[in-house]
Structures are given as structure tokens and as C-alpha cells.
Design an enzyme around this catalytic site. Structure first.
Site, PDB file in Angstrom:
ATOM      1  N   ARG A  59       3.545  -8.310  17.845  1.00 27.24           N
ATOM      2  CA  ARG A  59       4.375  -7.178  17.441  1.00 27.24           C
ATOM      3  C   ARG A  59       3.556  -5.894  17.524  1.00 27.24           C
ATOM      4  O   ARG A  59       2.396  -5.854  17.089  1.00 27.24           O
ATOM      5  CB  ARG A  59       4.880  -7.390  16.014  1.00 27.24           C
ATOM      6  CG  ARG A  59       5.725  -6.237  15.483  1.00 27.24           C
ATOM      7  CD  ARG A  59       6.033  -6.413  14.015  1.00 27.24           C
ATOM      8  NE  ARG A  59       6.792  -5.271  13.502  1.00 27.24           N
ATOM      9  CZ  ARG A  59       6.721  -4.816  12.260  1.00 27.24           C
ATOM     10  NH1 ARG A  59       5.928  -5.414  11.377  1.00 27.24           N
ATOM     11  NH2 ARG A  59       7.444  -3.780  11.885  1.00 27.24           N
ATOM     12  N   HIS A  92       0.833  -1.196   0.000  1.00 27.50           N
ATOM     13  CA  HIS A  92       0.000   0.000   0.000  1.00 27.50           C
ATOM     14  C   HIS A  92       0.872   1.253   0.000  1.00 27.50           C
ATOM     15  O   HIS A  92       2.065   1.198   0.302  1.00 27.50           O
ATOM     16  CB  HIS A  92      -0.905   0.024   1.235  1.00 27.50           C
ATOM     17  CG  HIS A  92      -0.134   0.069   2.527  1.00 27.50           C
ATOM     18  ND1 HIS A  92       0.489  -1.047   3.056  1.00 27.50           N
ATOM     19  CD2 HIS A  92       0.142   1.102   3.387  1.00 27.50           C
ATOM     20  CE1 HIS A  92       1.089  -0.713   4.188  1.00 27.50           C
ATOM     21  NE2 HIS A  92       0.909   0.587   4.410  1.00 27.50           N
ATOM     22  N   ASP A  99       0.987   5.065   1.857  1.00 26.57           N
ATOM     23  CA  ASP A  99       0.415   5.760   3.021  1.00 26.57           C
ATOM     24  C   ASP A  99      -0.179   7.089   2.579  1.00 26.57           C
ATOM     25  O   ASP A  99       0.318   7.732   1.642  1.00 26.57           O
ATOM     26  CB  ASP A  99       1.498   6.029   4.073  1.00 26.57           C
ATOM     27  CG  ASP A  99       1.980   4.756   4.733  1.00 26.57           C
ATOM     28  OD1 ASP A  99       1.230   3.765   4.724  1.00 26.57           O
ATOM     29  OD2 ASP A  99       3.123   4.761   5.256  1.00 26.57           O
ATOM     30  N   HIS A 156       4.836  -0.114  -0.021  1.00 25.17           N
ATOM     31  CA  HIS A 156       5.427  -1.030   0.949  1.00 25.17           C
ATOM     32  C   HIS A 156       4.393  -1.956   1.554  1.00 25.17           C
ATOM     33  O   HIS A 156       3.180  -1.740   1.416  1.00 25.17           O
ATOM     34  CB  HIS A 156       6.135  -0.256   2.056  1.00 25.17           C
ATOM     35  CG  HIS A 156       5.215   0.660   2.825  1.00 25.17           C
ATOM     36  ND1 HIS A 156       4.758   1.851   2.319  1.00 25.17           N
ATOM     37  CD2 HIS A 156       4.682   0.540   4.083  1.00 25.17           C
ATOM     38  CE1 HIS A 156       3.978   2.451   3.217  1.00 25.17           C
ATOM     39  NE2 HIS A 156       3.927   1.663   4.290  1.00 25.17           N
TER      40      HIS A 156
END
Length: 732
Positions: A723, A661, A663, A713
């Protein structure tokens, strides 16, 4: 030889005190001058007087040593007759008829110049006895009209200082038959206003303060004069430089202030000249020989960074088996931090006493109890008052204070960005804060030394011997009208005990407790506005300030910058805060939290505005991210505005990864909040256009990269554990 020795300082030769026409032929040697004072005990003021006398090589005779003072409190009511009785008895035993006597008080007196100037000015007066003068009459106003009028200067006699020849002084004192508590000033005044007696004894007043400066009624007339490495008090009304400064009446604090400089105690050329005198060095002592200190820790309100306070207490460079702890907390809010500290480290100390809010003690009662604990403990050498809001950065503070060897000494601490400190340089007429002329220079470090001040608070060291001898009142902190610290300092001042503050070292600062929220799990996270330096110490990576200097910014992928920004504890606290909040998004496209209600690339997350952290986050971006952005992307300047800032959670059985995607940002910040290999397996970020991955994110390190267009990314799969990352989409 003790301070009570009869002759402390030998004199030197000086011009005789004869009429001017004979001055060249016959000169009285300076050894004919004898300074006489009455001091029934050694006080801080008396020791200061002797230091100033020694500085100028005066010869001093002390009367009344070891006797009980019966002269009353003549600072506020008539008294002092005991001085006259003792002086009269001493004079009757003196045989040297050409001796010159200077009779002065000592507790509140300092010499500003030496015998040569004193005698010269006395000689120029052409009288046999000279009294100090005042602008206000005391103690009988009805005698005002009987005082001789003067063309210029003060009309009224002051008994705190006078000088004269022995025969004339003997005649002056001959009629004294009063009681010890009767007024010495009234006695001398009645002689002065009697024309026959005045003429017979040959009395005059030092109307223009050439020899004596009484401060009562003259505070606005006296200023410090710094010139050629010398410090004097100057009377600006008469343009004179008095030899003797007397803080008579209610002017003790002003003479204390002047005594910080006179005689040459501090000059612009030399700095502090007495700060290394009478020290108590600890370096040669074994640890078992160190003075025993009771540290009183007082928690009166919810306060930020309490855990850090106790961490610093542990780092204090002083043998812990020579420390006893007295801890009082008025609030339940910090019970967890106190309990953890005592459980983990309490056994390191010689003794620990803890009193919680259930005891029902207020601030005054707890401080009284702490003092009394030291007072009654025969092994206690010092009491170290340490309020919880004190940030003691200097690990050697306690050693420094002890070595200075003063009755009460505070390390100067300040509030960053303000002129607030833990001392007052002066008091107003009603006993509250007033700013001294040197306050700003001391706070800002332009004048460095050890300063006699009227008020200290928050952190200070007290000699236990003072608690047992002078400060025996078990309610020192009690008052119906004053705060406990003000009541304590008032009681100390009334006992004539000096309080000092030192700014010879950097000691630390004091926290602001204003606007401290207690509604979160880790309330300290919200302190970036109120206590920014402490927030940075706690939550910013220890290497952040070295990023540019030591070239710590890495470039793992084109135009992707990787650098340390959060401390471990910041990461842990932020994770625990959002987990405590617990309202994670479902990871679906529909998201009512964002404008439009639809998320193209959803994550399981919590927005920072959901925990009311958006203002603090924006401040963090401005202070710690924007400066690096401008370095890494030259010509680009940001105000760190953001639409979205959130913590993302990745779990193998929940949302392990994130599809490719762009940002919705000019640039993105992505901070790893936990440790790969320890807290989770897998994870990382891959930039598809460059086929470049960061697969081992470091806890507390931030990835900064462009958001739109170039840096397509994806989030790599988390294969085990959980995480967490903090993400912020930043636009100009």
C-alpha cells in the site's frame, strides 16, 4: 461558367462622365464602365479580386488567361509590358467610343466601393484619363524633376491602376511597341511627363488617393475605418476613402491584411461574412470517400506529455484508413512512447513511416521529406503538419480544416496566459515577427473568423494539389538564414499562395518545452509550473472540478473530508517515481532527513524533497488543496506551507501499520496512491477519539483532517500486497 468568363458581373445605371454642367441632362450608364485586368492564371489574389468585384457588381474582362506570363517579376524590378500589349490589343477591338475603361492589376487589388462612387470621383476630376499616384518614383529616379509639381498630394504616376474613356486610352496605348518584360510604368511615366502628350490625352493623377490607393510608400497613411456596418480603407494624410486598394511593390502583406476586412469581409456587426463560402462538406461522404491525409508528426526536442499527444491522435475524428502517418523524431528520449504507440495502434492506419534520430535528418530535411511523400503519392489529398508540442483538444480539427477548403489553413492554438500563438499577423521589414493591429483581438477571441496571415507554424493543413503545382521545390524548408518554418512560409508567400488561420473554433494550445527535465522516470510530473493546464488534465482527478458543484466531498468521520484529487495515472507515476528512486527510510526513530534528527512515529518512506519534487508539491497544495481547505474550515486560510511531504509504503513483512499518533500539522493530507483489493488488502485509517475508520481508501482520493489535538489516529494493518500513500503535514 468559369472565373475566366469574359463578362462576369453585369453593371447598373450611373451618372454620365460628362462635365458637371451637363451631368443632369446626360448621364453615362454604369454599364459603360468595363474593368479590364490581366491574369494569366488563377491565383488566390486573383480570386480575391473577383470576389470584391462581384460584391460591388463590377463588370470584369480578363485578358491573358491561360497564357505564359512573360512580364517579369515587376514587384522588384521593372516589367509588366505584357499587360500593355494585351490591353492595347483588346482596346483596338473595342468599338463603343463612350465606354469607360478601368485598367488595374488583380493579384494584389481589392475593391473597397462600387462603380457609382468610382465614376463620380472620376467625373469630378474633369480629365479624360486618371492614373493612380505614388509618393515614390519608380523605376527611373532621374525623371523626378520632370514630374509636374503639385500643391498637395503625390507627384508620381502609378501604372497599377488607371481609368479613362476609350478614345483617350486608345491614344495612350498607341505608341506601345515594347517587349513583354519592359516596364509599363516607365512607358506611361514618359507620356505623363511629356507636356504635349499629357495635354493631348488629357491625363491627370489621383494625387490624393480618392480613387486609387497604392500602398507602397504609404503604409503609415492607411487605416481601416469601421462605420455603420461598413469597412473602408481611409487615407489619413488626405482624409480620403479610396475606391481601389493596390498592394503594389513590397506591400502584398498589407493588402492581405486589409482584405481580411474589405469589402465587408469582416465587420463588428456581422463578424465574418465569407467564412462559410466555398466549403467542402464531408458529412455526405462515406468514410471510404474521405480525402486521404498524410499526417506529418515532428519531434525536434524532448517534449512533455508525448504519451498524451498520441492518445489524442487516436481520438481524432477521422477514418484511420484514410490517414497515413509520417513520423520523424530527432531525439532518442521519446523512443519508448513512439514504439508503444506504433506497436499498439500503428496497424489502424493506412500506412506508417517512422524515421528516428539514427537517420541523421534535421528538422528541415524531415519536413521536406514529409511533403514529398504526399506530393508523390497520387492518393494523397492533404498534408497535415502536426508538431509534437501541439495539444489538439478538438477531435474534429482535421474535418473542420478540410471543410474550409483553403490552400493552407492553420487552426489557431495559443499558449495559456500569454499572447503567443502559432501565427503572425504581420512581418517586420526584415521578415521576422511583427504584431498586427488585430493580433491581440484575434488571439483573445474578440474577432472570430478565417484570417489571411503571413506566417503559420506547428499545426496546419496543406492541399496536396498545391504541393504538386506551385510548391514543387523539394527544399521548401531550407534556408541559410531562416528557421525551417520561416523559410517555408517565405517560399509560400513568394509563390503568391495565401496562408490562413482560423479561430472559429477552439482547437487547443501549445506546450512550453522550456525547462523540461529529462532526468526523472516520469518527467511530466514536474510540469505543473510550465504547463499547468496539461498537468491538470493529466494528473488531477476528472471529477475534481465538480467537487463543490456536485457535493462530491464526503465526511466519513467528524471534520474529516474525503474527496477526489489525483488521477489514476498521477498515483501510478508518483509510486513508480519513488520506487525508481528507491532510497526508502529504514523506519527507525533516528532520521537525519528531518530537523532534530528524531522521528517519534517513523514510517518507511521517501520524502518528496529527495526526488526534488517539493516545489511542485507546494504548487499542487496551493492550487488544489488550499481552496477546499478554506471551504471546509471556514475562516481558515492557508499558504500551504509544509515541513514534511512524503510517500509511505506499507507491507505486511516490512511495516504493515502505524501506531496511534497526532500529526505535527495544522491539517494533514493523505492521498491513496493505489487500489485496495487490487494492489493490497487491509489498510485504512482509524480516528480513535471518534471510533471512526475509513477502511476502503479510494485510489486518488484525499483524506483531509486536523493534525494536532483532536484527530488522534492510526494506520490500520495492510495484510497483503503493498500500500502506498502520499502524506503532507500542512501549516498556515
Amino acid at each position: 461558367m468559369t472565373l475566366w468568363s469574359l463578362l462576369l458581373f453585369p453593371g447598373i445605371i450611373l451618372c454620365a462622365l460628362l462635365p458637371l454642367t451637363h451631368c443632369e441632362e446626360q448621364r453615362s450608364p454604369e454599364e459603360k464602365l468595363l474593368v479590364v485586368t490581366v491574369a494569366t492564371k488563377e491565383t488566390d489574389g486573383f480570386r480575391r479580386f473577383l470576389r470584391s468585384a462581384k460584391h460591388f457588381n463590377y463588370t470584369v474582362k480578363v485578358l491573358g488567361r491561360g497564357q505564359t506570363w512573360k512580364g517579369g517579376n515587376y514587384t522588384s524590378a521593372p516589367g509588366g509590358g505584357q499587360k500593355v500589349r494585351l490591353f492595347k490589343a483588346a482596346v483596338e477591338e473595342m468599338k463603343d467610343e463612350d465606354r469607360i475603361l478601368l485598367f488595374i492589376d488583380s493579384d494584389d487589388v481589392i475593391f473597397a466601393s462600387g462603380p457609382k462612387e468610382l465614376l463620380k470621383k472620376f467625373q469630378q476630376a474633369r480629365h479624360k484619363v486618371m492614373f493612380s499616384s505614388e509618393s515614390l518614383i519608380w523605376p527611373d529616379r532621374h525623371l523626378e524633376d520632370k514630374h509636374p509639381h503639385v500643391r498637395e498630394g503625390n507627384r508620381f504616376l502609378g501604372s497599377g491602376g488607371f481609368i479613362g474613356y476609350l478614345p483617350n486610352i486608345r491614344e495612350l496605348l498607341s505608341e506601345w511597341t515594347g517587349e513583354d518584360n519592359e516596364s509599363d510604368q516607365l512607358f506611361f511615366t514618359k507620356i505623363y511627363i511629356d507636356p504635349a502628350k499629357k495635354k493631348s490625352i488629357n491625363i491627370t493623377l489621383d494625387n490624393k488617393c480618392r480613387l486609387f490607393q497604392n500602398l507602397h510608400g504609404a503604409l503609415d497613411e492607411v487605416v481601416l475605418k469601421f462605420e455603420d456596418g461598413q469597412v473602408r480603407a481611409r487615407n489619413v494624410l488626405y482624409d480620403t476613402l479610396p475606391v481601389i486598394i493596390h498592394g503594389n511593390g513590397q506591400t502584398k502583406l498589407q493588402v492581405n491584411y486589409l482584405g481580411n476586412y474589405i469589402p465587408n469581409t469582416w465587420t463588428f456587426e456581422t463578424g465574418c461574412t465569407v467564412c462559410h463560402e466555398d466549403l467542402r462538406p464531408l458529412t455526405a461522404l462515406k468514410e471510404s470517400e474521405y480525402p486521404l491525409v498524410v499526417i506529418g508528426i515532428f519531434i525536434q526536442q524532448p517534449t512533455p506529455f508525448v504519451t498524451v499527444f498520441f492518445e489524442r491522435l487516436l481520438k481524432l475524428q477521422y477514418p484511420k484508413n484514410r490517414l497515413k502517418l509520417f513520423i520523424h523524431s530527432q531525439v532518442a528520449h521519446h523512443a519508448r512512447q513512439i514504439s508503444a504507440f506504433l506497436q499498439d495502434h500503428g496497424s489502424l492506419y493506412e500506412d506508417v513511416k517512422f524515421f528516428g534520430p539514427e537517420e541523421g535528418m534535421d528538422g528541415a530535411a524531415s519536413r521536406n521529406l514529409g511533403f514529398d511523400m504526399c506530393r508523390k503519392d497520387k492518393d494523397c489529398d492533404y498534408f497535415f503538419n502536426l508538431d509534437i508540442e501541439v495539444v489538439l483538444k478538438n477531435e474534429n480539427t482535421l474535418k473542420i480544416l478540410i471543410e474550409q477548403n483553403l490552400p493552407i489553413l492553420a487552426p489557431m492554438i495559443t499558449r495559456p496566459g500569454r499572447l503567443w500563438s502559432n501565427f503572425w499577423g504581420a512581418l517586420s521589414a526584415d521578415g521576422y515577427y511583427a504584431r498586427s493591429e488585430d493580433y491581440v483581438d484575434i488571439v483573445q477571441g474578440r474577432r472570430v473568423g478565417v484570417w489571411n496571415v503571413p506566417y503559420v507554424s506547428n499545426v496546419y493543413l496543406v492541399k496536396a494539389s498545391i504541393l504538386r503545382s506551385e510548391l514543387t521545390d523539394q527544399e521548401l524548408f531550407n534556408s541559410h538564414i531562416l528557421d525551417p518554418d520561416m523559410a517555408y512560409c517565405n517560399n509560400v508567400r513568394n509563390k503568391g499562395i495565401f496562408m490562413y488561420v482560423t479561430n472559429m473554433h477552439s482547437f487547443g494550445r501549445i506546450l512550453s518545452t522550456e525547462n523540461y527535465q529529462t532526468t526523472h522516470l516520469h518527467n511530466d510530473l514536474w510540469q505543473i509550473f510550465e504547463n499547468p493546464e496539461d498537468w491538470q488534465d493529466r494528473y488531477i482527478h476528472e471529477n475534481y472540478t465538480r467537487i463543490m458543484k456536485d457535493k462530491l466531498i464526503e465526511t466519513p468521520c467528524p471534520d474529516v473530508y474525503w474527496f477526489p484529487v489525483f488521477s489514476d495515472i498521477a498515483c501510478t507515476h508518483l509510486v513508480e517515481e519513488v520506487e525508481n528512486f528507491g532510497k526508502w527510510s529504514g523506519g527507525g526513530n533516528v532520521d537525519t532527513r528531518i530537523q532534530g534528527g528524531y522521528e517519534n512515529v517513523p514510517t518507511i518512506d521517501i520524502h518528496l524533497n529527495q526526488i526534488n519534487f517539493e516545489k511542485e508539491w507546494h504548487k499542487f497544495l496551493l492550487e488544489y488543496i488550499a481552496p477546499l481547505t478554506e471551504k471546509m474550515y471556514p475562516g481558515y486560510y492557508t499558504k500551504a506551507q509544509f515541513d514534511l511531504a512524503f510517500v509511505v509504503r506499507y507491507k505486511p513483512d516490512e511495516q504493515p501499520s502505524l501506531k496511534p499518533h497526532h500529526d505535527a500539522s495544522t491539517f494533514t493530507i493523505n492521498i491513496a496512491l493505489n487500489q485496495v483489493g487490487l494492489d493490497y488488502q487491509g489498510g485504512g485509517c482509524r480516528f480513535l477519539r471518534y471510533d471512526c475508520s475509513i477502511q476502503a481508501p479510494r485510489k486518488g482520493w484525499a483524506l483531509m483532517h486536523p493534525g494536532r489535538l483532536t484527530h488522534y489516529h492510526e494506520g490500520l494493518p495492510t495484510t497483503a500486497g503493498v500500500r502506498y500513500i502520499a502524506v503532507s503535514f500542512v501549516d498556515p
